[in-house]
Design an enzyme around this catalytic site. Structure first.
Site, PDB file in Angstrom:
ATOM      1  N   CYS A 116      36.686  27.103  66.996  1.00 13.43           N
ATOM      2  CA  CYS A 116      35.763  27.953  66.524  1.00 13.43           C
ATOM      3  C   CYS A 116      34.760  27.778  67.601  1.00 13.43           C
ATOM      4  O   CYS A 116      34.765  27.168  68.744  1.00 13.43           O
ATOM      5  CB  CYS A 116      35.153  27.344  65.270  1.00 13.43           C
ATOM      6  SG  CYS A 116      36.132  27.343  64.076  1.00 13.43           S
ATOM      7  N   HIS A 118      81.052  38.969  81.566  1.00 17.37           N
ATOM      8  CA  HIS A 118      81.689  40.163  80.893  1.00 17.37           C
ATOM      9  C   HIS A 118      80.920  41.512  81.161  1.00 17.37           C
ATOM     10  O   HIS A 118      80.974  42.247  80.304  1.00 17.37           O
ATOM     11  CB  HIS A 118      81.436  39.736  79.460  1.00 17.37           C
ATOM     12  CG  HIS A 118      82.320  38.765  79.089  1.00 17.37           C
ATOM     13  ND1 HIS A 118      83.860  38.727  79.113  1.00 17.37           N
ATOM     14  CD2 HIS A 118      81.969  37.228  78.706  1.00 17.37           C
ATOM     15  CE1 HIS A 118      84.246  37.269  78.708  1.00 17.37           C
ATOM     16  NE2 HIS A 118      83.131  36.699  78.454  1.00 17.37           N
ATOM     17  N   GLU A 163      63.226  34.783  77.008  1.00 12.59           N
ATOM     18  CA  GLU A 163      61.671  34.670  77.124  1.00 12.59           C
ATOM     19  C   GLU A 163      60.990  34.950  78.659  1.00 12.59           C
ATOM     20  O   GLU A 163      60.401  35.598  78.726  1.00 12.59           O
ATOM     21  CB  GLU A 163      61.199  33.626  76.457  1.00 12.59           C
ATOM     22  CG  GLU A 163      59.673  33.117  76.278  1.00 12.59           C
ATOM     23  CD  GLU A 163      58.905  34.389  75.690  1.00 12.59           C
ATOM     24  OE1 GLU A 163      59.327  35.053  75.013  1.00 12.59           O
ATOM     25  OE2 GLU A 163      57.651  34.201  75.837  1.00 12.59           O
ATOM     26  N   LYS A 189      48.012  43.980  71.970  1.00 16.49           N
ATOM     27  CA  LYS A 189      48.289  42.460  71.434  1.00 16.49           C
ATOM     28  C   LYS A 189      48.824  42.600  70.105  1.00 16.49           C
ATOM     29  O   LYS A 189      49.869  41.524  69.820  1.00 16.49           O
ATOM     30  CB  LYS A 189      47.006  42.040  71.359  1.00 16.49           C
ATOM     31  CG  LYS A 189      47.089  40.354  71.061  1.00 16.49           C
ATOM     32  CD  LYS A 189      47.563  39.564  72.058  1.00 16.49           C
ATOM     33  CE  LYS A 189      47.913  38.242  71.701  1.00 16.49           C
ATOM     34  NZ  LYS A 189      49.119  37.415  72.756  1.00 16.49           N
ATOM     35  N   LYS A 223      58.547  37.979  79.879  1.00 12.20           N
ATOM     36  CA  LYS A 223      57.318  37.685  80.372  1.00 12.20           C
ATOM     37  C   LYS A 223      57.375  38.293  81.822  1.00 12.20           C
ATOM     38  O   LYS A 223      56.242  39.041  82.121  1.00 12.20           O
ATOM     39  CB  LYS A 223      57.306  36.098  80.839  1.00 12.20           C
ATOM     40  CG  LYS A 223      56.581  35.312  79.662  1.00 12.20           C
ATOM     41  CD  LYS A 223      55.328  35.601  78.853  1.00 12.20           C
ATOM     42  CE  LYS A 223      55.827  36.434  77.608  1.00 12.20           C
ATOM     43  NZ  LYS A 223      55.563  36.049  76.236  1.00 12.20           N
ATOM     44  N   GLU A 243      57.535  42.306  81.402  1.00 12.65           N
ATOM     45  CA  GLU A 243      56.300  43.121  80.852  1.00 12.65           C
ATOM     46  C   GLU A 243      55.078  42.917  81.514  1.00 12.65           C
ATOM     47  O   GLU A 243      54.056  43.949  81.237  1.00 12.65           O
ATOM     48  CB  GLU A 243      56.012  42.580  79.304  1.00 12.65           C
ATOM     49  CG  GLU A 243      55.409  41.131  79.412  1.00 12.65           C
ATOM     50  CD  GLU A 243      55.249  40.809  77.881  1.00 12.65           C
ATOM     51  OE1 GLU A 243      55.014  41.571  77.088  1.00 12.65           O
ATOM     52  OE2 GLU A 243      55.457  39.588  77.575  1.00 12.65           O
ATOM     53  N   ARG A 296      36.444  32.855  70.433  1.00 12.77           N
ATOM     54  CA  ARG A 296      37.151  31.592  69.993  1.00 12.77           C
ATOM     55  C   ARG A 296      37.350  31.813  68.684  1.00 12.77           C
ATOM     56  O   ARG A 296      37.703  30.780  67.966  1.00 12.77           O
ATOM     57  CB  ARG A 296      35.960  30.557  70.190  1.00 12.77           C
ATOM     58  CG  ARG A 296      35.597  30.021  71.474  1.00 12.77           C
ATOM     59  CD  ARG A 296      34.737  29.106  71.749  1.00 12.77           C
ATOM     60  NE  ARG A 296      35.015  27.807  71.408  1.00 12.77           N
ATOM     61  CZ  ARG A 296      35.821  26.791  72.140  1.00 12.77           C
ATOM     62  NH1 ARG A 296      36.205  27.199  73.368  1.00 12.77           N
ATOM     63  NH2 ARG A 296      36.304  25.933  71.399  1.00 12.77           N
ATOM     64  N   ASN A 354      32.924  22.722  64.833  1.00 13.31           N
ATOM     65  CA  ASN A 354      34.104  23.066  65.548  1.00 13.31           C
ATOM     66  C   ASN A 354      35.259  21.952  65.783  1.00 13.31           C
ATOM     67  O   ASN A 354      34.758  21.106  66.254  1.00 13.31           O
ATOM     68  CB  ASN A 354      34.108  23.707  66.984  1.00 13.31           C
ATOM     69  CG  ASN A 354      35.245  23.884  67.901  1.00 13.31           C
ATOM     70  OD1 ASN A 354      36.405  24.043  66.952  1.00 13.31           O
ATOM     71  ND2 ASN A 354      35.086  23.969  68.994  1.00 13.31           N
ATOM     72  N   GLY A 355      36.251  22.124  65.152  1.00 15.27           N
ATOM     73  CA  GLY A 355      36.984  20.693  65.018  1.00 15.27           C
ATOM     74  C   GLY A 355      37.944  20.755  63.832  1.00 15.27           C
ATOM     75  O   GLY A 355      37.956  21.786  62.757  1.00 15.27           O
ATOM     76  N   TRP A 414      37.512  30.478  63.327  1.00 17.56           N
ATOM     77  CA  TRP A 414      38.862  30.806  63.401  1.00 17.56           C
ATOM     78  C   TRP A 414      39.458  29.600  62.387  1.00 17.56           C
ATOM     79  O   TRP A 414      39.415  28.453  62.555  1.00 17.56           O
ATOM     80  CB  TRP A 414      39.406  30.381  64.590  1.00 17.56           C
ATOM     81  CG  TRP A 414      40.765  30.664  64.980  1.00 17.56           C
ATOM     82  CD1 TRP A 414      42.079  29.872  64.938  1.00 17.56           C
ATOM     83  CD2 TRP A 414      41.414  31.925  65.388  1.00 17.56           C
ATOM     84  NE1 TRP A 414      43.054  30.476  65.089  1.00 17.56           N
ATOM     85  CE2 TRP A 414      42.912  31.808  65.212  1.00 17.56           C
ATOM     86  CE3 TRP A 414      40.841  33.446  65.250  1.00 17.56           C
ATOM     87  CZ2 TRP A 414      43.852  32.689  65.594  1.00 17.56           C
ATOM     88  CZ3 TRP A 414      41.844  34.298  65.559  1.00 17.56           C
ATOM     89  CH2 TRP A 414      43.259  34.030  65.722  1.00 17.56           C
TER      90      TRP A 414
HETATM   91  C1  F6R Z   1      55.417  39.293  74.293  1.00 18.64           C
HETATM   92  C2  F6R Z   1      54.862  39.430  73.290  1.00 18.64           C
HETATM   93  C3  F6R Z   1      55.219  40.203  72.053  1.00 18.64           C
HETATM   94  C4  F6R Z   1      55.126  39.607  70.686  1.00 18.64           C
HETATM   95  C5  F6R Z   1      55.650  40.710  69.673  1.00 18.64           C
HETATM   96  C6  F6R Z   1      55.305  39.905  68.335  1.00 18.64           C
HETATM   97  O1  F6R Z   1      54.623  38.622  75.200  1.00 18.64           O
HETATM   98  O2  F6R Z   1      53.638  38.924  73.209  1.00 18.64           O
HETATM   99  O3  F6R Z   1      56.578  40.446  72.436  1.00 18.64           O
HETATM  100  O4  F6R Z   1      55.558  38.605  70.489  1.00 18.64           O
HETATM  101  O5  F6R Z   1      54.832  41.858  69.840  1.00 18.64           O
HETATM  102  O6  F6R Z   1      54.032  39.881  68.239  1.00 18.64           O
HETATM  103  P1  F6R Z   1      53.549  38.715  66.840  1.00 18.64           P
HETATM  104  O7  F6R Z   1      54.114  37.370  67.097  1.00 18.64           O
HETATM  105  O8  F6R Z   1      52.057  38.873  66.923  1.00 18.64           O
HETATM  106  O9  F6R Z   1      54.069  39.305  65.588  1.00 18.64           O
END
Ligand code: F6R
Length: 598
Positions: free
Chosen positions: A2, A494, A471, A593, A475, A478, A26, A99-100, A73
């Site tokens: 927070c 294969h 993963e 996001k 990363k 993207e 935060r 915060n904590g 948060w």
């Molecule tokens: C990749 C990434 C996305 C999310 C995906 C699911 O770096 O961030 O692949 O993982 O869009 O998002 P959440 O976890 O919010 O359901």
């Protein structure tokens, strides 16, 4: 996580709101302020984002030169007006922002309720004003009551307290959670981080651990809980504001990668009651669902579940879940999503619910749609993630899922207590191991420079590290736009191997686990075709060092920790490759996001 802010200055109401705006990263599920106006405490708080909060305020009510504020948060208690800070005592003379996470709040709350205190929220933080009030009722001064309260509560706490009893002071205290104080020509300030107070002063002090700080007009006084006074040591901030908001890092993504030890540490503290409630729902067929990075956490966990507690859990990509026509009678669906708002995962959850499945939600966002649809939920403790690419939330998802498997193992009798305790102890070493990896980030930076001109890469692993490979590839592609594919190493022969020609980059996830010897075979196959091999290996693995062109060592650990440890250098590789190629890693093209469309 927070944000807290306090100020003692002219124009306090508007400065308080501006300070909170800068702390919104935060926490942004609720917000609140308290001001001392003469003999009164004026409190305004609400659920929602700060802009909505400000537009709903009656500014005429906001008067005073001393105030504290909070952006929340949620950890204990869903986002709501009641749970928003500041929290007050029964007599409404003391306002506290915190915060904590307090570990023993339930026990203290029960005691205070028995002694006649009335609570209006479900938060852990509200025990603080009531505890101070209780000690003041016994005859202590505000300061002594605060000291006694902080001795009594266990857990992390950065707090700011104002009271009509001593209306010219802000009392602050810090344990584990961050707290900064600053003094300028026009006032004194406290905040969770430096950027919030930078527009008013650049003379700041990071409050040392376990110190009480008293802010008054023109002075800051520091002492410990035993009353020993310390000199205030100010530092002059020379960075610019934009850099400061990122804690001195150039991008949120790298800040969040470096926050992982803290995020894991906090996630390891998820109360057992939440884990047990979820574990008790896990009967019948068990599905793990998620999208993107969250799906990778599901895939990794499906391997860990078989290895650790001999239970079969089927990982399914959220967007494919309904079409897979799975049998959902007597089933449990574990829905993993950092945002808790991903449309594909929400849709799959609704489908599963309509067929009678039990839902366990794992999110980083308490109060999100998935938490409200779940029969039990577990909240990872990453704090808000701003960078679009998921980093710290992936690691904490894996940790939360490991904790869940451990409780399930214990409850179902698949794990004995000593086995459970041993693995729990190993998990507690994770933050230190991740710190150790991060301390060698320059090594990955050098490799990222070398590989930043590549146009293609394979990421290959076996077992749970197939998920790590997926993963790592996700990363890299993207954010750096290097075309990267994650594959099970054994499957690469294969078909995909036909792409390999001299200097084709192959990243192998090759820790010392049950798959290591077979991975060596896969490395040799790729090398025979001229591939450039970079391997993530266990510290001291001589053979792998010899056969790889480049390597990065992760600390020796038990098998279940390797997917977590091996992910960290891959995150760094993607981050540095993106920056060397001139791209903004925080804002990859075409991505958002939270993906709220199907
Ligand atoms: C990749 C990434 C996305 C999310 C995906 C699911 O770096 O961030 O692949 O993982 O869009 O998002 P959440 O976890 O919010 O359901």
């Amino acid at each position: 996580m927070c944000g807290i802010f306090g100020c003692l200055c002219e124009g306090a109401p508007s400065i308080l709101l501006q300070g909170l705006k800068r702390l919104e990263y935060r926490g942004y599920d609720s917000v609140g302020i308290a001001l001392i106006n003469g003999k009164d405490l004026v409190v305004e708080k609400n659920k929602g984002k700060i802009d909505e909060f400000i537009s709903g305020l009656d500014e005429a009510r906001l008067k005073g030169e001393i105030g504290v504020g909070h952006t929340r948060w949620a950890t204990h208690g869903a986002p709501s007006k009641e749970n928003a800070h500041p929290h007050l005592d029964c007599s409404k003379r003391i306002a506290v922002v915190h915060n904590g996470v307090l570990e023993n709040f339930l026990q203290i709350k029960e005691e205070l309720v028995r002694r006649g205190h009335t609570f209006s929220s479900r938060t852990d933080s509200e025990v603080i004003p009531h505890l101070i009030e209780e000690y003041m009722n016994e005859g202590l001064t505000l300061k002594d009551a605060l000291i006694k309260s902080m001795e009594r509560v266990k857990g992390s706490a950065a707090i700011a307290v104002i009271s009509t009893v001593e209306p010219n002071k802000i009392f602050c205290y810090r344990r584990e959670s961050p707290l900064i104080v600053g003094i300028g020509d026009n006032g004194v300030f406290c905040a969770s981080d430096i950027p919030a107070i930078m527009p008013y002063t650049r003379r700041v002090m990071v409050v040392p651990e376990d110190r009480l700080v008293i802010l008054e007009r023109g002075s800051i006084h520091v002492e410990d809980l035993k009353g020993v006074t310390y000199e205030t040591e100010f530092t002059e901030i020379t960075w610019d504001l934009e850099l400061a908001e990122k804690g001195g890092y150039p991008h949120f993504m790298i800040k969040e990668i470096f926050e992982q030890p803290r995020a894991i540490r906090d996630t390891l503290k998820i109360p057992t009651v939440f884990l047990d409630k979820a574990a008790r729902l896990m009967r019948g067929r068990i599905y793990l669902i998620g999208s993107g990075t969250s799906y990778h956490a599901c895939l990794s966990t499906s391997y860990t579940a078989s290895a650790l507690i001999d239970m079969e859990m089927r990982p399914v990509i959220s967007s494919e879940f309904a079409d897979a026509l799975l049998s959902l009678e007597d089933s449990t669906v574990i829905a993993v999503s950092q945002s808790g708002e991903t449309a594909d995962t929400l849709n799959a959850v609704k489908h599963a619910k309509s067929k009678g499945a039990r839902i366990v939600g794992i999110t980083n966002t308490l109060g999100s749609s998935i938490t409200t649809l779940s029969d039990a939920y577990i909240c990872t403790q990453s704090g808000p993630e701003i960078g679009v690419a998921a980093t710290k939330t992936f690691l904490t998802q894996l940790v939360a899922l490991d904790l869940l498997l451990l409780r399930l193992g214990l409850i179902s009798g698949k794990l004995s207590e000593p086995e459970h305790d041993l693995i729990t102890k190993e998990l507690s070493n994770l933050p230190g191991m991740v710190e150790q990896i991060l301390s060698r980030s320059n090594r990955v930076k050098d490799l990222a420079l070398k590989y930043s001109t590549k146009e293609n890469a394979f990421f290959l692993g076996r077992g749970a590290n197939v998920a790590t490979a997926l993963e790592g590839a996700l990363k890299l592609k993207e954010i750096s736009y290097i075309h990267a594919e994650g594959y099970p190493a054994g499957e690469s022969k294969h078909g995909p191997i036909s792409l390999v020609e001299p200097n084709f980059l192959c990243v192998f996830i090759a820790p010392r686990d049950r798959t290591r010897d077979r991975i060596i075979g896969n490395i040799m196959e790729m090398k025979a075709r001229g591939a450039e091999v970079f391997s993530v290996i266990t510290e001291g693995d001589k053979e792998l060092k010899e056969i790889s062109d480049e390597y990065f060592e992760v600390p020796i650990s038990s098998e279940i920790l390797y997917p977590i440890l091996c992910t960290v250098p891959l995150q760094l590789l993607a981050y540095y490759a993106a920056t060397f190629r001139g791209f903004d890693p925080d804002k990859p093209r075409n991505l958002a996001k939270s993906v709220t469309v199907l």
